[in-house]
Design an enzyme around this catalytic site. Sequence first.
Site, PDB file in Angstrom:
ATOM      1  N   THR A 172       0.842  -1.286   0.134  1.00 29.55           N
ATOM      2  CA  THR A 172       0.245   0.044  -0.026  1.00 29.55           C
ATOM      3  C   THR A 172       0.868   1.386   0.053  1.00 29.55           C
ATOM      4  O   THR A 172       1.919   1.261   0.861  1.00 29.55           O
ATOM      5  CB  THR A 172      -1.016   0.170   1.369  1.00 29.55           C
ATOM      6  N   PHE A 174       0.913   5.372   0.848  1.00 28.26           N
ATOM      7  CA  PHE A 174       0.484   6.345   1.383  1.00 28.26           C
ATOM      8  C   PHE A 174       1.235   7.657   1.240  1.00 28.26           C
ATOM      9  O   PHE A 174       2.317   7.603   0.914  1.00 28.26           O
ATOM     10  CB  PHE A 174       1.008   5.921   3.116  1.00 28.26           C
TER      11      PHE A 174
END
Length: 277
Positions: A172, A174
């Site tokens: 992921t 960010f």
Amino acid sequence: MTNRIAFQGEPGAYSHEACRKARPDMEALPCRTFEDAIEAVKSGQADLAMLPVENSTYGRVADIHTLLPQSGLKIIEEAFVRVHINLLGLPGTQLADITHAMSHTVLLGQCKEFLHAHNIRRITGADTAGSARQVSEDGKRTTAALASELAGEIYGLDVLARHIEDQSNNTTRFLLMSPEADFSRRGKHGMITSFVFQVRNIPAALYKALGGFATNGINMTKLESYMVAGSFTATQFYADIEGHPEDPMVKLALDELAYFTNNVTILGVYPAAAERA
């Protein structure tokens, strides 16, 4: 200065892990929603916000690109977190004891092979860290949570199986958000410029608007579109490019972009993370 960094989710969430990775010296502040995390910075409760924008398996995080331009915050850094999913159970339990696993629906979908192989049924929870908390509070020895090791530490659960995700590269991305922009050149892997724009209502407007990046040799690493205010005719684009706005070729490309658009808003200029290299 509060020395706090806000994130969406409960303690032990992957966003919490991103905060620890990017700013280990800051106190992580859990917030109920993305909007609450943004507001925590705007109101002075936190200095920074950590927001997830995309996952290598499931694509972009819903609504986040709509929130970024409206937030009033600027991107100052990016962080990548490898999403290692772990089966967490009550202390003393064994993998063979587990009949059900609870987590966010996205994580449940990322562990299908493991759950099927061990005949473990899925229970949909509100989120990953919340599921770990729920398992800890309920005290059912047959129910485990799918979450980070950090969540296991916080809620007193044992790791019954590590790294059980189906995709070995599940990651992921960010964005670290601040009230103030930072245009300084920094980092060892070049700079990234993120911006949003709306094209003018003329034929081939998007083609013409993006032509400047091709002719000036600027690499565009991301281009996504989404509706504005629910309109099917108003489309806003989000883009990431390699380079700094003051680079001569980037400046030429942005000037050409501005000619074919109604507006261009730079969301941040920040160093490319080592994971990109």
